[in-house]
Scaffold this active site. Structure first.
Site, PDB file in Angstrom:
ATOM      1  N   THR A 198       0.812  -1.225   0.000  1.00 14.18           N
ATOM      2  CA  THR A 198       0.000   0.000   0.000  1.00 14.18           C
ATOM      3  C   THR A 198       0.845   1.274   0.000  1.00 14.18           C
ATOM      4  OG1 THR A 198      -1.612  -1.242   1.298  1.00 14.18           O
ATOM      5  CG2 THR A 198      -1.918   1.136   1.205  1.00 14.18           C
ATOM      6  N   GLY A 201      -4.063   2.115  -2.904  1.00 17.12           N
ATOM      7  CA  GLY A 201      -4.589   1.209  -1.875  1.00 17.12           C
ATOM      8  C   GLY A 201      -5.237   0.016  -2.555  1.00 17.12           C
ATOM      9  N   GLY A 237     -24.200  -1.891  28.893  1.00 15.30           N
ATOM     10  CA  GLY A 237     -23.232  -0.809  29.112  1.00 15.30           C
ATOM     11  C   GLY A 237     -21.854  -1.307  29.501  1.00 15.30           C
ATOM     12  N   GLU A 279      -6.190  -6.628   3.270  1.00 10.72           N
ATOM     13  CA  GLU A 279      -6.125  -7.790   2.357  1.00 10.72           C
ATOM     14  C   GLU A 279      -7.266  -7.734   1.336  1.00 10.72           C
ATOM     15  OE1 GLU A 279      -3.376  -9.906   2.593  1.00 10.72           O
ATOM     16  OE2 GLU A 279      -2.892  -8.340   4.032  1.00 10.72           O
TER      17      GLU A 279
END
Ligand SMILES: Cc1cc2nc3c(=O)[nH]c(=O)nc-3n(C[C@H](O)[C@H](O)[C@H](O)COP(=O)(O)OP(=O)(O)OC[C@H]3O[C@@H](n4cnc5c(N)ncnc54)[C@H](O)[C@@H]3O)c2cc1C
Length: 298
Positions: A43, A48, A258, A281
């Site tokens: 990359t 990308g 929570g 990937e």
């Protein structure tokens, strides 16, 4: 452990598939003995999903390659002993024949790596930006064949995507296990929340998703083990396992209420770790593109 796993799953296959015996001895053996760490740098800031846009160059000068360019979001970038660099070697060739894979030892002059901070998850792993400024390596550091880098990369993805699908299944199973434990222990309205049918339906949906993802992951792995690597099945396995990992982890956190939002509970970490499976990937859309093209054609 994270660095070693990253080395083994994100690059070592390239040596097994395309490396010479000498390269295996020199670079791969130390990985297996734990004496070296590696990464695979594909990359770039402007390349990308479109890996073929990679513009880091490797120019042959005498019996050396000279590399220039930069990479981003690279696993083991600052810790690696050496990196595999996906580099432009033949800019005038057909688009899929322009790149090659070059091994670069990180102690070479001109190699620089800066850690990238603020990662949402996978914080035990090192992710870095890499800068190559006239880095010279010997010609024997070419891994595989010149101009064959893209083909080699695709063969690598057939494997690494299967690993990512296993990661997704494992993550989802772990999240389900935590959710089951929690709903059995947590009491509301005078009884364990796991006794409510609404909660059991959620658990059932999670279990079915995981079972399906596990099956397609095994299929992709079986095909690989038997020399029948199937790009389409692997793309399906990666896309589906990543998707259900995100969904299952989300529901598992929900069942923690929570408390799941606090890092006292591992589910919080799982929640942060899952998302990247849909990005690296090959983003989920890229997997879909592969599947769609296989079925419909270009
Ligand atoms: C934690 C982490 C570790 C990483 N490790 C490595 C590593 O070790 N080595 C390495 O080389 N890289 C690594 N990467 C980079 C990763 O492979 C890229 O982020 C990924 O390939 C996507 O590229 P991008 O981020 O440039 O997104 P882009 O390519 O800009 O895409 C952004 C989004 O646009 C959409 N999109 C793009 N193209 C299409 C299309 N054709 N059709 C439909 N939608 C599309 C998708 O939704 C995609 O998610 C890592 C990333 C992360 C987050």
């Amino acid at each position: 452990i994270s660095q070693q796993l990253c080395s083994l799953t994100f690059g070592a296959e390239e040596f097994l598939l395309f490396g010479t015996d000498e390269q295996g001895k020199k670079f791969l053996e130390p990985i297996f003995t734990g004496d070296a760490v590696m990464g695979f740098a594909i990359t770039e800031p402007d390349a990308g999903s479109d890996t073929l846009a990679a513009s880091t160059t490797a120019v042959k000068e005498g019996n050396e390659w000279v590399l220039n360019g930069s990479k981003v979001m690279i696993g083991n970038g600052t810790r690696g002993t050496f990196m595999l660099i996906f580099a432009l070697t033949d800019p005038d060739a057909a688009r899929s024949k322009r790149h090659s894979i070059i091994i670069v030892e990180t102690d070479r002059e001109g190699y620089k790596a800066d850690p990238m901070h603020g990662k949402m998850g996978l914080r035990a792993s090192d992710t870095a930006a890499i800068y190559l400024n006239n880095v010279r390596v010997p010609e024997e550091n070419l891994l595989g064949t010149r101009g064959n880098g893209f083909h080699q990369l695709m063969a690598f993805f057939d494997r690494s995507r299967a690993y990512v699908s296993a990661h997704g299944v494992g993550l989802a199973q772990g999240a389900l296990n935590m959710a089951v434990k929690h709903v059995r222990e947590r009491k509301q309205f005078g009884k364990p929340i796991g006794s409510f049918q609404g909660v059991q339906f959620k658990i059932a949906d999670m279990a079915v998703k995981i079972e399906l993802a596990r099956n397609i992951m095994y299929k992709a792995a079986w095909l690989l083990d038997n020399g029948k690597a199937d790009t389409n099945v692997t793309a399906m396995a990666k896309m589906y396992a990543a998707r259900i990992a995100v969904e299952v982890v989300d529901e598992a956190l929900q069942l923690h209420g929570g408390y799941g939002y606090f890092d006292d509970y591992d589910i919080e970490r799982f929640y942060r770790a899952a998302k990247v499976l849909e990005i690296y990937e090959g983003a989920k859309e890229i997997e879909k593109m592969i599947i769609g093209r296989t079925i419909v054609g270009r």
